[in-house]
Scaffold this motif. Structure first.
Motif, mmCIF file in Angstrom:
data_model
loop_
_atom_site.group_PDB
_atom_site.id
_atom_site.type_symbol
_atom_site.label_atom_id
_atom_site.label_comp_id
_atom_site.label_asym_id
_atom_site.label_seq_id
_atom_site.Cartn_x
_atom_site.Cartn_y
_atom_site.Cartn_z
ATOM 1 N N ALA A 35 56.373 -101.818 -116.319
ATOM 2 C CA ALA A 35 55.009 -101.924 -116.484
ATOM 3 C C ALA A 35 54.142 -100.669 -116.726
ATOM 4 C CB ALA A 35 54.434 -102.585 -115.079
ATOM 5 N N MET A 36 55.033 -99.613 -115.988
ATOM 6 C CA MET A 36 54.349 -98.145 -116.175
ATOM 7 C C MET A 36 54.965 -97.323 -117.044
ATOM 8 S SD MET A 36 53.953 -97.649 -111.853
ATOM 9 C CE MET A 36 52.898 -95.997 -112.120
ATOM 10 N N TRP A 37 56.493 -97.048 -116.917
ATOM 11 C CA TRP A 37 57.146 -95.859 -117.664
ATOM 12 C C TRP A 37 57.440 -96.324 -119.173
ATOM 13 C CZ3 TRP A 37 57.110 -91.200 -116.801
ATOM 14 C CH2 TRP A 37 58.181 -90.064 -117.321
ATOM 15 N N ARG A 38 57.794 -97.611 -119.252
ATOM 16 C CA ARG A 38 58.456 -98.002 -120.532
ATOM 17 C C ARG A 38 57.394 -98.814 -121.111
ATOM 18 N NH1 ARG A 38 62.902 -100.676 -116.974
ATOM 19 N NH2 ARG A 38 64.166 -98.525 -116.231
ATOM 20 N N SER A 39 56.209 -99.187 -120.807
ATOM 21 C CA SER A 39 55.313 -100.074 -121.455
ATOM 22 C C SER A 39 54.382 -99.416 -122.673
ATOM 23 C CB SER A 39 54.074 -100.277 -120.499
ATOM 24 O OG SER A 39 53.375 -99.445 -120.078
ATOM 25 N N LEU A 56 45.828 -97.698 -114.471
ATOM 26 C CA LEU A 56 46.369 -98.265 -113.376
ATOM 27 C C LEU A 56 46.259 -99.665 -113.508
ATOM 28 C CD1 LEU A 56 47.963 -98.293 -110.705
ATOM 29 C CD2 LEU A 56 45.889 -97.900 -109.880
ATOM 30 N N ASP A 57 45.027 -100.166 -114.098
ATOM 31 C CA ASP A 57 44.878 -101.669 -114.513
ATOM 32 C C ASP A 57 45.693 -101.792 -115.803
ATOM 33 O OD1 ASP A 57 42.787 -101.804 -112.253
ATOM 34 O OD2 ASP A 57 40.846 -101.496 -113.624
ATOM 35 N N MET A 58 45.889 -100.977 -116.383
ATOM 36 C CA MET A 58 46.979 -101.365 -117.815
ATOM 37 C C MET A 58 48.159 -101.629 -117.089
ATOM 38 S SD MET A 58 45.206 -98.617 -120.501
ATOM 39 C CE MET A 58 46.477 -99.186 -121.839
ATOM 40 N N PHE A 59 48.620 -100.783 -116.306
ATOM 41 C CA PHE A 59 49.994 -101.038 -115.724
ATOM 42 C C PHE A 59 50.083 -102.479 -115.071
ATOM 43 C CE2 PHE A 59 50.492 -96.021 -115.157
ATOM 44 C CZ PHE A 59 50.780 -96.011 -116.378
ATOM 45 N N ILE A 60 49.125 -102.657 -114.321
ATOM 46 C CA ILE A 60 49.152 -103.841 -113.351
ATOM 47 C C ILE A 60 49.331 -105.127 -114.582
ATOM 48 C CG2 ILE A 60 47.849 -105.330 -111.858
ATOM 49 C CD1 ILE A 60 46.958 -102.246 -110.643
ATOM 50 N N SER A 61 48.512 -105.102 -115.453
ATOM 51 C CA SER A 61 48.372 -106.074 -116.593
ATOM 52 C C SER A 61 49.797 -106.518 -117.029
ATOM 53 C CB SER A 61 47.512 -105.729 -117.721
ATOM 54 O OG SER A 61 48.176 -104.855 -118.363
ATOM 55 N N HIS A 62 50.616 -105.590 -117.001
ATOM 56 C CA HIS A 62 52.069 -105.856 -117.485
ATOM 57 C C HIS A 62 52.919 -106.634 -116.434
ATOM 58 C CE1 HIS A 62 51.255 -103.368 -120.996
ATOM 59 N NE2 HIS A 62 51.001 -102.572 -120.302
ATOM 60 N N GLN A 69 53.017 -102.982 -105.799
ATOM 61 C CA GLN A 69 54.475 -101.947 -105.807
ATOM 62 C C GLN A 69 53.683 -101.026 -106.757
ATOM 63 O OE1 GLN A 69 54.791 -105.203 -105.493
ATOM 64 N NE2 GLN A 69 56.736 -106.048 -104.723
ATOM 65 N N ILE A 70 53.079 -101.354 -107.898
ATOM 66 C CA ILE A 70 52.588 -100.315 -108.830
ATOM 67 C C ILE A 70 51.444 -99.331 -108.057
ATOM 68 C CG2 ILE A 70 51.089 -100.350 -110.945
ATOM 69 C CD1 ILE A 70 52.649 -102.897 -111.836
#
Length: 197
Positions: A35-39, A56-62, A69-70
């Protein structure tokens, strides 16, 4: 000669995947890394065009089921970067030989605020450019040219060190000498740099 350093994984360790695995169990760690590093969205932090909360919202959306945890990983990001032991001595040795030292880094403001100790070598340099303030990231030629223009540097009088080959290639296309940093010690890197004088 002007020596231009990338920061992450050259002067500062940033082992994000290991860091996440220390915080979370394997299943959660993989989901959070996806969600974070590889997205592909991590670059938005370095570009600086969006707020931390937006990214952060973009990370969470994945991986919305891993929101907690994110958010935990993001909140503790400041624990991840560690300045390498050789960073300050290397810069001091280069300066003692009469070289100017600069930085050119894809870096983001949140990390600057949460881990200022990782950048304690910055006052020793002659200046530099952070991507988040330029809204440009390497390997875009524009960010290299901005550094040169800001400090009146001639590319042919510069050596650029980066751990990512495409960033080194971009510098070389502009006329700079390039060093692809892999696992050199500080002393080996010093010798490589001065051999290019």
């Amino acid at each position: 000669m002007n020596v231009i350093f990338d920061i992450g994984m050259v002067l500062v360790d940033f082992y994000f995947e290991d860091f996440v695995r220390q915080l979370l169990d394997e299943t959660a760690a993989e989901k959070v890394l996806d969600a974070m590093w590889r997205s592909g969205d991590w670059i938005e932090l370095d570009t600086g065009a969006l707020s931390d909360e937006q990214v952060l919202d973009m990370f969470i959306s994945h991986a919305p089921e891993y929101e907690k945890q994110i958010r935990l990983v993001f909140a503790r990001l400041g624990e991840c970067p560690k300045m390498r032991d050789y960073a300050v001595p290397l810069i001091q040795k280069l300066k003692a030989k009469g070289h100017k030292v600069y930085y050119l880094s894809n870096y983001f403001t949140y990390l600057m605020h949460t881990a200022p100790w990782a950048l304690e070598f910055i006052p020793l340099t002659d200046g530099g450019v952070f991507s988040c303030f330029e809204k440009k990231t390497k390997p875009d030629p524009e960010i290299y040219l901005r550094l040169c223009k800001r400090y009146s540097l001639k590319p042919e009088e510069c050596v650029f060190i980066d751990d990512t080959q495409k960033n080194v290639d971009a510098a070389q296309k502009l006329g700079m000498k390039g060093i692809h940093f892999t696992s050199q010690t500080g002393e080996q890197l010093f010798e490589q740099i001065v051999s290019m004088e």
